[in-house]
Write an enzyme that holds these catalytic residues in place. Structure first.
Site, mmCIF file in Angstrom:
data_model
loop_
_atom_site.group_PDB
_atom_site.id
_atom_site.type_symbol
_atom_site.label_atom_id
_atom_site.label_comp_id
_atom_site.label_asym_id
_atom_site.label_seq_id
_atom_site.Cartn_x
_atom_site.Cartn_y
_atom_site.Cartn_z
ATOM 1 N N GLY A 12 0.705 -1.605 0.448
ATOM 2 C CA GLY A 12 -0.053 0.179 0.062
ATOM 3 C C GLY A 12 0.977 1.255 -0.353
ATOM 4 N N ASN A 14 0.992 3.417 -2.749
ATOM 5 C CA ASN A 14 0.371 4.550 -3.347
ATOM 6 C C ASN A 14 -0.411 4.493 -2.353
ATOM 7 O OD1 ASN A 14 1.105 5.342 -5.994
ATOM 8 N ND2 ASN A 14 1.371 3.180 -6.404
ATOM 9 N N HIS A 110 -0.720 2.439 -13.589
ATOM 10 C CA HIS A 110 0.033 1.687 -13.653
ATOM 11 C C HIS A 110 1.171 2.080 -13.913
ATOM 12 C CE1 HIS A 110 0.664 -1.978 -16.797
ATOM 13 N NE2 HIS A 110 0.881 -0.869 -17.247
ATOM 14 N N GLU A 175 5.181 7.873 -9.073
ATOM 15 C CA GLU A 175 3.513 7.256 -8.751
ATOM 16 C C GLU A 175 3.473 8.399 -7.829
ATOM 17 O OE1 GLU A 175 2.942 3.250 -8.640
ATOM 18 O OE2 GLU A 175 4.406 2.680 -10.132
#
Length: 197
Positions: A12, A14, A110, A175
């Site tokens: 986790g 992100n 992605h 990201e």
């Protein structure tokens, strides 16, 4: 105020950056659920430790019955009042019927510059292709795998000494910047793509 559910399968990282961002003053969204398909996912404990409601819908007891698994997912999401879903390392391919029920309300990150390298092993594929840059994409989820309107991209250079692991680490750093930036705008109704250098 938009109500966000984050779906994870692992640690986790992100998810954590999204939770950090939604905790900032003036953010147009708040987290109402972190859900995993794996009871052992480290991100569940991390979210719970921050006071965010959590749930697990383990896909394994459903065998190959994806419709039944997704019906339970939907029940839990509805029970928490989610109106945006953020996929953040959720390693299950969702059926078109489920995705269409969340059309315009489900995001994914992605690790490639889509439309390049849909699917897995994106960093190795970028290196094998001799690419000079790589990166990550946030997009709206559509029934087609890793497709849908691009909401943001961030780029990193590919260095001569890179291996998949080093490239992946640099992409992950981006990201963590890109996903929160996109969600903040998206939750406010702005779907203009975000591009980070």
């Amino acid at each position: 105020m938009r109500r966000v559910a984050i779906l994870i399968s692992g640690g986790g990282s992100n998810m954590s950056t999204l939770l950090d961002s939604m905790g900032e003053a003036g953010h147009p969204a708040r987290p109402v659920l972190v859900l995993s398909n794996r009871p052992e996912a480290g991100g569940i404990a991390r979210a719970a430790g921050r006071g965010v409601p959590t749930a697990v819908v383990d896909h394994r007891p459903f065998g190959g019955d994806r419709a039944a698994f997704e019906a339970e997912l939907q029940r839990v999401l509805a029970g928490h009042g989610a109106d945006i879903v953020c996929l953040a390392g959720f390693m299950r391919v969702l059926t078109p019927a489920f995705v269409e029920g969340w059309a315009g309300r489900m995001l994914n990150i992605h690790p490639s510059l889509l439309p390049k390298y849909r699917g897995l092993h994106t960093h190795a594929r970028a290196l094998e292709a001799g690419d000079t840059e790589h990166g990550c994409t946030v997009h709206e989820v559509t029934p087609e795998l890793d497709d849908g309107p691009v909401l943001g991209q961030a780029r990193v250079p590919v260095l001569p000494a890179d291996v998949p692991e080093t490239l992946a680490a640099r992409v992950l750093t981006m990201e963590h910047r890109l996903y929160p930036a996109v969600l903040r705008r998206y939750a406010a109704g702005d779907r203009t793509p975000v591009f980070l250098p």
